[in-house]
Design an enzyme around this catalytic site. Structure first.
Site, PDB file in Angstrom:
ATOM      1  CG  ASN A  49      -1.144   5.942  24.867  1.00 38.33           C
ATOM      2  OD1 ASN A  49      -0.053   5.773  25.407  1.00 38.33           O
ATOM      3  ND2 ASN A  49      -1.647   4.405  24.870  1.00 38.33           N
ATOM      4  CD  GLU A  68      -0.807  -9.326   4.595  1.00 38.94           C
ATOM      5  OE1 GLU A  68      -0.877  -8.164   4.191  1.00 38.94           O
ATOM      6  OE2 GLU A  68      -0.403  -9.893   5.725  1.00 38.94           O
ATOM      7  CG  HIS A  86       3.258  -3.562 -18.119  1.00 39.44           C
ATOM      8  ND1 HIS A  86       3.295  -3.095 -19.342  1.00 39.44           N
ATOM      9  CD2 HIS A  86       2.397  -4.631 -17.920  1.00 39.44           C
ATOM     10  CE1 HIS A  86       2.387  -3.909 -20.208  1.00 39.44           C
ATOM     11  NE2 HIS A  86       2.043  -4.940 -19.023  1.00 39.44           N
TER      12      HIS A  86
END
Ligand code: AGP
Length: 610
Positions: free
Chosen positions: A103, A483, A506
């Site tokens: 890994n 989120e 905006h």
């Protein structure tokens, strides 16, 4: 990201390795493989398959392996070279006497590859890992530990290795720098694994291998050294997770189970961290005087943890009056932030292994800052590399999409803000008492929200065909909007944007028409009216609105197509509550679309490479 499990004992290794690999599936992978030392003919036998672990199982069924009680195995999440049979691990030397699982990333693999090629070594894969198999073989003179030690001396980067050798089938060697690796201690058998769930049903006694350490495992013994050969006395920890905490326990997905665990996680946090109306932050690593002297805070984190950190900024600034900057760790580490004498670095991470967050903390500490981490994974790298830790103790989070870890992080940030507020004399006893009282209600309020899951499921049924979502929130719920959008995109693959509602005019308002689904987070708060104005503007342009609002707010249903209610609470605490409907919306939409909720494409649970 990639997962490792290795076994040495007296049982057949292959079924144990396959079982362990399945428990690591949640980390995200695209191929898998096993390599074992066969006692029958003294050879290393390797089986690999692209795709799901069931493909590897099918291959092993048709080409069985027996008489092998030592082995290593791996789930690969492609970095160097496409997901394919030849790039999957284990990787061997030319004569197939050494097998390696890895890994991490070996940064100097190109130069090592060229050096070995000049010596006539033929490479079969595009991976960075393959050089290690060849290097170990080159250095092997009858002692695998020494050969691995020499090979490690040549590689740069991050790694966790498991290595076996046909000449010594009673030995499994492991080493780590940067990427996590644990050793599981059994009776007459031992294990290596990248993560606790892989071995949880075999043993709860683990050694967290530290950076710069290597280990030699036999059936009955584990020896550990530093890379320079200095012996280390291993510290054995007992894992407190139950096997059940890493199983679905009747839920169709880990994500849904973990959403339902949130009342329990917060209840545990309240029980252990609030004593006689005071916040107790054992493990924080800094004295009250040091905490009192904090002048500013940088919160560093990635992804969902970054959103929790953004909520933390609102909480700390409001409750403790200390200025906070929140940075994506990947930005912090390259932008030379200005650290002062009393700057605190607060990292937030579920896994404690996220490469960017770890690098940001290392960098800041090297420049003299103190660092505290809010972390879920016990003994992880971030914990070891920080001055103090505030464990969230949310239990193993298996679903790739973070849910209970997120709310636990916000809960802990809330407690941290209260502690600072108390020490910095920003909070009166009365205010603290009031806030703590509200906080203690969270677990029961969670249960109330979860009772509405069928209602959310019905909304999801109407919404899952929308091609694009916008999530809007203000103030402390601006991060909630980010989120909510992240949750939806990562598990349903629907493009979703989170925006500060005040910013809508905006730009994003150009997106609104009758084909746009908009989730408006509008609980009662000082910005409620402003949210209602935004909702009106969306409605005027025929956008399809789902609102998250406070119980009793009947008016909002006049403006929104659907409303999900949360109980009334102090506005500062609303991110904790709105998180649940947002998670459920994403979950049910993904389920309707038939997506792989727990293991979304391309994602890894813990991002251990940059
Ligand atoms: C969350 O749903 C994500 N999968 C991801 O954004 C995650 O939060 C991020 O990679 C950080 O991980 P950490 O908390 O383990 O550091």
């Amino acid at each position: 990201m990639c997962g490792i499990i290795g076994y040495i004992g007296s049982k057949e290794a292959t079924p144990i390795l396959l079982e362990g690999l399945k428990k690591l599936e949640y980390r995200g992978y695209d191929s898998s493989g096993v390599g074992v030392c066969s006692a029958k003919d003294g050879k290393i036998i390797v089986r690999k398959a692209q795709g799901k672990i069931r493909h590897l199982e099918d291959l092993i069924k048709s080409h069985p392996i027996t008489h092998a009680t030592t082995g290593i195995s791996h789930t690969r999440w492609a970095t160097h070279g496409a997901p394919s049979h030849r790039n999957s691990h284990p990787h061997c030397d030319v004569k197939q006497t050494i097998a390696v699982v890895h890994n991490g990333i070996i940064e100097n693999y190109q130069e090592l590859r060229q050096e070995l090629q000049k010596k006539g070594v033929k490479f079969v894969s595009e991976t960075d890992t393959e050089v290690v198999g060849h290097l170990v073989a080159e250095y092997f003179k009858g002692d695998l530990v020494k050969a691995v030690q020499k090979a490690i001396g040549r590689v740069r980067g991050a790694f966790a290795f498991g290595v076996i050798c046909s000449a010594d089938p009673n030995l499994l060697v492991a080493a780590r720098v940067g990427s996590p690796l644990i050793i599981g201690i059994g009776k007459g058998e031992n294990f290596i694994a990248s993560d606790v769930p892989a071995i949880l049903d075999k043993t709860k006694r683990v050694i967290y291998l530290k950076d710069g350490e290597m280990a030699a495992l036999t059936r009955d013994d584990v020896k550990i050294w530093k890379f320079d050969g200095k012996p280390v006395t291993p510290k054995i920890d007992t894992v407190t997770f139950t096997v059940g905490s890493a199983q679905k326990e009747g839920y169709p997905h880990f994500m849904l189970k973990e959403i339902h665990e949130q009342p329990h996680v917060l209840a545990q946090m309240i029980k252990s961290r609030i004593k006689n109306d005071h916040v107790v932050l054992d493990g924080i690593g800094l004295s009250d005087n040091q905490l009192k002297s904090i002048k500013n805070i940088y919160i560093v984190a990635c992804g969902t943890a970054y959103h929790a950190g953004m909520v933390g900024k609102y909480l700390i600034e409001k409750i403790a009056g200390i200025p906070v900057v929140v940075d994506a760790a990947s930005e912090f580490r390259y932008r030379e932030p200005i650290l002062q004498k009393n700057t605190l670095i607060l990292s937030v991470s579920q896994s404690g292994e996220t490469a960017d967050t770890l690098a940001a903390v290392r960098d800041a500490r090297a420049r003299g800052a103190k660092a505290i981490t809010i972390c879920n994974a016990v003994g992880s790298s971030l914990v070891r590399e920080s001055d103090g830790v505030l464990y969230t103790h949310a239990g193993p989070e298996i679903g790739v999409a973070s849910t209970k870890a997120y709310t636990a992080q916000i809960g802990m940030l809330y407690l941290f803000a209260l502690k600072l507020g108390e020490l910095h004399k920003k909070l009166s006893d009365q205010e603290r008492h009031k806030i703590i009282k509200e906080f203690k209600h969270i677990p029961s309020l969670y249960k109330t929200i979860l009772q509405q899951k069928e209602h959310v499921a019905q909304i999801a049924k109407k919404k899952f065909r929308f091609g694009c979502f916008l999530f809007l929130g203000r103030n402390v719920n601006y991060p909630s909007a980010l989120e909510g959008a992240l949750k939806l995109k990562e598990i349903s693959y629907i493009p979703a944007e989170g925006y500060a509602a005040g910013e809508m005019k905006h730009g994003p308002i150009a997106l609104i028409d009758e084909y746009r689904a908009v989730v408006c987070i509008a609980p009662q708060s000082e910005v409620y009216e402003k949210m209602i104005s935004n909702i009106q503007e969306i409605r005027a342009r025929k956008g399809k609105i789902t609102a998250i609002a406070t119980e009793g707010d009947k008016d909002i249903s006049k403006h929104a197509d659907y409303v999900i209610y949360i109980p009334k609470i102090d506005p500062l605490l609303t991110p904790l509550l709105v998180a649940i409907p947002l998670q459920l919306i994403a979950y049910y939409i993904a389920v309707n679309l038939g997506c792989d909720v727990d293991q979304p494409r391309n994602l890894a649970k813990s991002v251990t490479v940059e």
